[in-house]
Scaffold this motif. Structure first.
Motif, PDB file in Angstrom:
ATOM      1  N   ASN A 142     -86.456  29.231  48.540  1.00 45.61           N
ATOM      2  CA  ASN A 142     -85.108  28.858  48.948  1.00 45.61           C
ATOM      3  C   ASN A 142     -85.070  27.495  49.630  1.00 45.61           C
ATOM      4  N   ALA A 143     -86.162  27.167  50.315  1.00 46.58           N
ATOM      5  CA  ALA A 143     -86.199  25.907  51.057  1.00 46.58           C
ATOM      6  C   ALA A 143     -86.449  24.708  50.160  1.00 46.58           C
ATOM      7  N   PHE A 144     -87.286  24.882  49.131  1.00 45.78           N
ATOM      8  CA  PHE A 144     -87.706  23.733  48.333  1.00 45.78           C
ATOM      9  C   PHE A 144     -87.418  23.884  46.843  1.00 45.78           C
TER      10      PHE A 144
ATOM     11  N   THR B 123     -78.040  24.459  47.291  1.00 46.45           N
ATOM     12  CA  THR B 123     -76.837  25.211  47.642  1.00 46.45           C
ATOM     13  C   THR B 123     -76.829  25.639  49.103  1.00 46.45           C
ATOM     14  N   LEU B 124     -77.906  25.341  49.846  1.00 50.34           N
ATOM     15  CA  LEU B 124     -78.016  25.747  51.243  1.00 50.34           C
ATOM     16  C   LEU B 124     -77.985  24.525  52.153  1.00 50.34           C
ATOM     17  N   ARG B 125     -77.415  24.696  53.341  1.00 48.15           N
ATOM     18  CA  ARG B 125     -77.399  23.631  54.333  1.00 48.15           C
ATOM     19  C   ARG B 125     -78.689  23.701  55.151  1.00 48.15           C
TER      20      ARG B 125
ATOM     21  N   GLU C 261     -71.250  32.848  56.192  1.00 47.20           N
ATOM     22  CA  GLU C 261     -71.276  33.409  54.843  1.00 47.20           C
ATOM     23  C   GLU C 261     -72.145  32.599  53.887  1.00 47.20           C
ATOM     24  N   GLU C 262     -72.420  31.354  54.206  1.00 50.15           N
ATOM     25  CA  GLU C 262     -73.216  30.510  53.323  1.00 50.15           C
ATOM     26  C   GLU C 262     -74.717  30.686  53.543  1.00 50.15           C
TER      27      GLU C 262
ATOM     28  N   ARG D  70     -77.685  36.109  49.276  1.00 53.82           N
ATOM     29  CA  ARG D  70     -76.567  35.490  49.970  1.00 53.82           C
ATOM     30  C   ARG D  70     -75.736  36.545  50.680  1.00 53.82           C
ATOM     31  N   LYS D  71     -75.263  36.171  51.859  1.00 53.60           N
ATOM     32  CA  LYS D  71     -74.401  37.086  52.602  1.00 53.60           C
ATOM     33  C   LYS D  71     -73.048  37.180  51.893  1.00 53.60           C
TER      34      LYS D  71
END
Length: 296
Positions: free
Chosen positions: A91-93, A99-101, A266-267, A294-295
């Motif tokens: 998810n990080a790389f 799509t993530l902050r 929610e993101e 995802r939440k």
């Protein structure tokens, strides 16, 4: 003027133009090299600045306390943490990072106290530190009840709260290397009565952004306070891209988990870890049942 007078006058002129000492020679030399040194020295702090102090972590004591510091074991917990960290790293790389902050910032929390969030935080960091091309920064963000220094047995040095208060101006001053390769630690720092306001400040937002962008290969794991009854944790949740929520088997209520996660953005990509599960008669302290998504 006589020949002797001419000779004396010439000698006097020569002495007047000559530096009187080695120190004078140094002072008369161009200062360009010193100016270049100052420019080259990073003011923001690279790894060289982080090397000012080192936190020593005793590997034998890690084992005694149930932490998994070695990648050479076939322990089932080691494998479980590998599965969890792989999802975090992806998810990080991976593609999801777009799509993530601040996708490489991960908070670890629980609904209530004493459900094992710090145990999970430390083991996650130790597991990520085994990666060959990644580094990990473990942050004690549980500023109300800091515990990393107790669990890993080091002094709660100048840390997060000191920086947010302005007592430390350089981020590198609160990031400590350890004797474990690829692992860095940021202590909580000295207690302060305005923890919520400090965590909600622009300085904290800027710090989280810098930690996210500082090194492109780094995961930052925040050991956060519990979600219920604490105002600091939702503030921290607004700064990260991923969250790991820890629940204790046969203790944590489903309603508590629902109320806790309702406070998360929610993101966020949210994962769940079931802690202190009974696996076998020989190994009764562990966890399993990791979910991620995802939440909604």
């Amino acid at each position: 003027m006589s020949t002797i007078e001419k000779a004396l006058a010439k000698n006097k002129k020569t002495l007047a133009n000559k530096p009187e000492s080695t120190e004078e020679i140094k002072q008369s030399a161009p200062v360009k090299s010193e100016e270049q040194t100052v420019v080259v020295e990073p003011s923001s702090n690279s790894a060289a600045n982080e090397a000012k102090a080192e936190i020593y972590i005793d590997n034998d004591k890690l084992t005694e306390r149930g932490f998994l510091h070695s990648g050479g074991t076939a322990h089932h917990q080691q494998e479980e943490f590998r599965h969890i960290k792989r999802k975090l790293l992806n998810n990080a790389f991976g593609p999801a990072a777009k799509t993530l902050r601040q996708s490489n910032l991960v908070m670890v929390s629980s609904a209530n106290p004493n459900e094992g969030k710090t145990f999970i935080s430390i083991n996650l960091a130790l597991s990520i530190a085994l990666e060959q091309d990644k580094t990990v920064l473990l942050v004690d963000a549980d500023v109300l009840r800091p515990s990393l220094h107790r669990e890993l047995e080091f002094e709660n040095n100048t840390g997060l709260l000191d920086y947010l208060c302005g007592n430390s101006d350089d981020v590198a001053e609160i990031i400590y290397p350890t004797n474990i390769p690829n692992l860095r630690i940021m202590p909580a720092g000295r207690a302060h009565h305005l923890t919520n306001e400090l965590l909600a400040s622009d300085r904290m937002a800027q710090l989280s952004k810098e930690l996210s962008q500082r090194y492109p290969d780094r995961i930052v794991v925040f050991d956060c306070p519990p979600l219920l009854g604490v105002t600091e944790t939702p503030v921290l949740a607004s700064l990260v891209g991923q969250a790991v929520v820890v629940a204790e088997e046969s203790k944590t209520k489903l309603d508590d988990i629902k109320r806790a996660t309702s406070q998360l953005d929610e993101e966020l990509a949210v994962g769940f870890v079931l802690n202190k599960t009974i696996k076998t008669s020989k190994d009764i302290y562990g966890y399993y049942g990791y979910g991620y998504g995802r939440k909604k």
